[in-house]
Design a protein around this motif. Structure first.
Motif, PDB file in Angstrom:
ATOM      1  N   SER A  30      24.401  -4.053 -28.031  1.00  0.00           N
ATOM      2  CA  SER A  30      24.172  -5.487 -27.876  1.00  0.00           C
ATOM      3  C   SER A  30      22.733  -5.744 -27.440  1.00  0.00           C
ATOM      4  O   SER A  30      22.211  -5.070 -26.543  1.00  0.00           O
ATOM      5  N   ASN A  51      21.926 -16.497 -31.209  1.00  0.00           N
ATOM      6  CA  ASN A  51      23.133 -16.467 -30.391  1.00  0.00           C
ATOM      7  C   ASN A  51      23.707 -15.066 -30.411  1.00  0.00           C
ATOM      8  O   ASN A  51      23.525 -14.332 -31.382  1.00  0.00           O
ATOM      9  N   GLN A  52      24.394 -14.757 -29.342  1.00  0.00           N
ATOM     10  CA  GLN A  52      25.069 -13.469 -29.358  1.00  0.00           C
ATOM     11  C   GLN A  52      26.132 -13.506 -30.457  1.00  0.00           C
ATOM     12  O   GLN A  52      26.851 -14.494 -30.611  1.00  0.00           O
ATOM     13  N   SER A  91      28.760  -7.380 -33.830  1.00  0.00           N
ATOM     14  CA  SER A  91      28.387  -7.544 -32.424  1.00  0.00           C
ATOM     15  C   SER A  91      28.411  -6.194 -31.713  1.00  0.00           C
ATOM     16  O   SER A  91      29.315  -5.391 -31.886  1.00  0.00           O
ATOM     17  N   LYS A 160      11.752  -3.807 -31.304  1.00  0.00           N
ATOM     18  CA  LYS A 160      11.035  -4.239 -30.102  1.00  0.00           C
ATOM     19  C   LYS A 160       9.843  -3.349 -29.766  1.00  0.00           C
ATOM     20  O   LYS A 160       9.575  -3.049 -28.596  1.00  0.00           O
ATOM     21  N   ILE A 163       7.413  -4.801 -27.212  1.00  0.00           N
ATOM     22  CA  ILE A 163       7.660  -4.661 -25.769  1.00  0.00           C
ATOM     23  C   ILE A 163       7.093  -3.336 -25.283  1.00  0.00           C
ATOM     24  O   ILE A 163       6.429  -3.256 -24.254  1.00  0.00           O
ATOM     25  N   LEU A 208       9.689  -7.744 -34.375  1.00  0.00           N
ATOM     26  CA  LEU A 208      10.219  -8.552 -35.463  1.00  0.00           C
ATOM     27  C   LEU A 208       9.689  -9.975 -35.421  1.00  0.00           C
ATOM     28  O   LEU A 208       9.420 -10.580 -36.444  1.00  0.00           O
TER      29      LEU A 208
HETATM   30  N1  LIG Z   1      10.271  -8.885 -27.873  1.00  0.00           N
HETATM   31  C1  LIG Z   1      11.129  -8.783 -28.876  1.00  0.00           C
HETATM   32  N2  LIG Z   1      12.326  -9.370 -28.751  1.00  0.00           N
HETATM   33  C2  LIG Z   1      13.181  -9.251 -29.777  1.00  0.00           C
HETATM   34  C3  LIG Z   1      12.862  -8.537 -30.963  1.00  0.00           C
HETATM   35  N3  LIG Z   1      13.930  -8.589 -31.777  1.00  0.00           N
HETATM   36  C4  LIG Z   1      14.867  -9.306 -31.127  1.00  0.00           C
HETATM   37  N4  LIG Z   1      14.424  -9.716 -29.919  1.00  0.00           N
HETATM   38  C5  LIG Z   1      15.147 -10.499 -28.910  1.00  0.00           C
HETATM   39  O1  LIG Z   1      16.230  -9.721 -28.415  1.00  0.00           O
HETATM   40  C6  LIG Z   1      17.314 -10.569 -28.051  1.00  0.00           C
HETATM   41  C7  LIG Z   1      18.595 -10.081 -28.705  1.00  0.00           C
HETATM   42  O2  LIG Z   1      18.441 -10.204 -30.111  1.00  0.00           O
HETATM   43  P1  LIG Z   1      19.690 -10.286 -31.093  1.00  0.00           P
HETATM   44  O3  LIG Z   1      19.128 -10.282 -32.455  1.00  0.00           O
HETATM   45  O4  LIG Z   1      20.610 -11.388 -30.728  1.00  0.00           O
HETATM   46  O5  LIG Z   1      20.406  -8.901 -30.731  1.00  0.00           O
HETATM   47  P2  LIG Z   1      21.778  -8.325 -31.328  1.00  0.00           P
HETATM   48  O6  LIG Z   1      21.574  -6.873 -31.486  1.00  0.00           O
HETATM   49  O7  LIG Z   1      22.175  -9.059 -32.550  1.00  0.00           O
HETATM   50  O8  LIG Z   1      22.788  -8.595 -30.146  1.00  0.00           O
HETATM   51  P3  LIG Z   1      24.408  -8.769 -30.205  1.00  0.00           P
HETATM   52  O9  LIG Z   1      24.703  -9.993 -30.994  1.00  0.00           O
HETATM   53  O10 LIG Z   1      24.806  -8.920 -28.774  1.00  0.00           O
HETATM   54  O11 LIG Z   1      24.970  -7.517 -30.790  1.00  0.00           O
HETATM   55  C8  LIG Z   1      16.930 -11.972 -28.492  1.00  0.00           C
HETATM   56  O12 LIG Z   1      16.478 -12.678 -27.385  1.00  0.00           O
HETATM   57  C9  LIG Z   1      15.802 -11.743 -29.476  1.00  0.00           C
HETATM   58  O13 LIG Z   1      14.908 -12.831 -29.540  1.00  0.00           O
HETATM   59  C10 LIG Z   1      11.564  -7.924 -31.059  1.00  0.00           C
HETATM   60  O14 LIG Z   1      11.193  -7.271 -32.035  1.00  0.00           O
HETATM   61  N5  LIG Z   1      10.754  -8.079 -29.987  1.00  0.00           N
END
Ligand SMILES: Nc1nc2c(ncn2[C@@H]2O[C@H](COP(=O)(O)OP(=O)(O)OP(=O)(O)O)[C@@H](O)[C@H]2O)c(=O)[nH]1
Length: 342
Positions: A30, A51-52, A91, A160, A163, A208
């Protein structure tokens, strides 16, 4: 009856199915950014506050595949066909652990996503692989299993990177694919750099979000993965006729266990100059089409069409990925998205 006849006639004239579909599972812990990644792939833009995911969201990427400009005089050789890549964004939240295998059906390929700033999310990929392999059903499965016994092609995306860069961690070039490739290399799955496709279009700096801002979507990595899946499912004769599979380090790949995915390492940070590729899937020979499981529903049944591509390419000298005609570039293809909360 009339329509069936008509459909058959059209197929005979065009030489195969005018459209098809492959299903790609997107898994990882997640918050690693699966939804963001899918949005980037499908829309070519960033999603501000995803959104999650509840259960699973399915997005559809439209693409075309075929051999335009072929010298063939038949329509068959010239036809580009529509394909739909279903991205099943599952998810990663623990609350769905017991029921998420519901979504692991008729999978053609898997995208594993982890967060470079959270090492655990990478080591956890082995669990994801094992879970999918153990509980999923697969379309056009490979002869032998990959990590955890996963019998379909897969890629790993290290997300990420921005980060990591901001935190000053000794990092890769910041390119997600670079990072993934280095990880793959560590697994001994990439035979040589000459097989590596270009990925300059993939996020070369930042994550991303940055990539999306600049509307850069990987055309040479993720899209090739999709094409590979399409080829495997709909053009399996081509793969059989290509000897490229046999030049790959099949042994090492086939005998990989789920533990290989667990290897936590610094490889992402050791060789930042290498360009990327992370198609572990190519290490496995294809199975004959008849060994496929029942394919997901499509408008037209699977029908290998080896001649439609081979005209334009010397199949015996194919690199691991067919170099597609420029007219097949994804940038030319319209993409549509249809989110379905399952
Ligand atoms: N800094 C940064 N934040 C990112 C990046 N990709 C996604 N995020 C952030 O990470 C958080 C989670 O992103 P999601 O895409 O919802 O993650 P997920 O894997 O789909 O999460 P679940 O739905 O819980 O399984 C969000 O706040 C995004 O904006 C990235 O490359 N860099």
């Amino acid at each position: 009856m009339f329509w069936r006849e008509r459909e058959r006639e059209i197929k005979e004239q065009t030489g195969g199915p005018p459209c098809g579909q492959v299903r790609v599972l997107v898994v990882g812990d997640s918050g690693v950014g699966k939804t963001s990644l899918v949005h980037l792939i499908v829309k070519g833009s960033a999603i501000a506050r995803p959104n999650q995911t509840i259960g699973c969201t399915v997005s559809v990427k439209h693409t075309t595949y075929g051999s335009s400009g072929s010298s063939s005089s038949s329509i068959k050789g010239d036809a580009e066909r529509d394909f739909f890549v279903e991205l099943w964004d599952v998810s990663g939240h623990e609350r769905y652990k017991d029921c998420r295998s519901l979504f692991y059906t008729q999978i053609n390929g898997v995208i594993f996503v982890h967060d470079l700033s959270q090492r655990k999310t990478k080591t956890n990929l082995s669990k994801w692989a094992a879970e999918v392999a153990a509980t999923g059903t697969f379309s056009a499965p490979l002869g032998s299993g990959g990590p955890g016994g996963l019998p379909v092609p897969y890629i790993v995306i290290a997300n990420k990177a921005d980060i990591v860069a901001n935190e000053g961690t000794r990092g890769s070039s910041g390119n997600l694919v670079d990072a993934a490739r280095q990880w793959v290399e560590k697994q001994g799955l990439l035979p040589s750099s000459e097989d590596i496709p270009l990925v300059e279009a993939f996020p070369s700096s930042g994550g991303l979000v940055a990539a999306a801002k600049e509307a850069r979507v990987d055309k040479e990595a993720v899209i090739k993965f999709f094409r590979q899946l399409i080829r495997r499912r709909y053009f399996s004769d081509e793969l059989s006729s290509s000897n490229s599979w046999s030049t790959l380090p099949i042994q090492r790949s086939i005998h990989r266990s789920a533990d290989n995915l667990l290897d936590d390492d610094d490889q992402f940070h050791k060789n930042p100059s290498i360009s990327s590729d992370f198609y572990m899937s190519n290490a496995f020979p294809p199975l004959p089409a008849q060994r496929n499981l029942t394919p997901p529903p499509t408008l037209y049944p699977q029908q290998p069409m080896s001649s439609s591509i081979s005209e334009g390419h010397n199949m015996s000298n194919l690199p691991r990925f067919i170099t597609m005609n420029t007219s097949l570039e994804m940038g030319n293809a319209k993409s549509r998205r249809a989110d379905i909360n399952v």
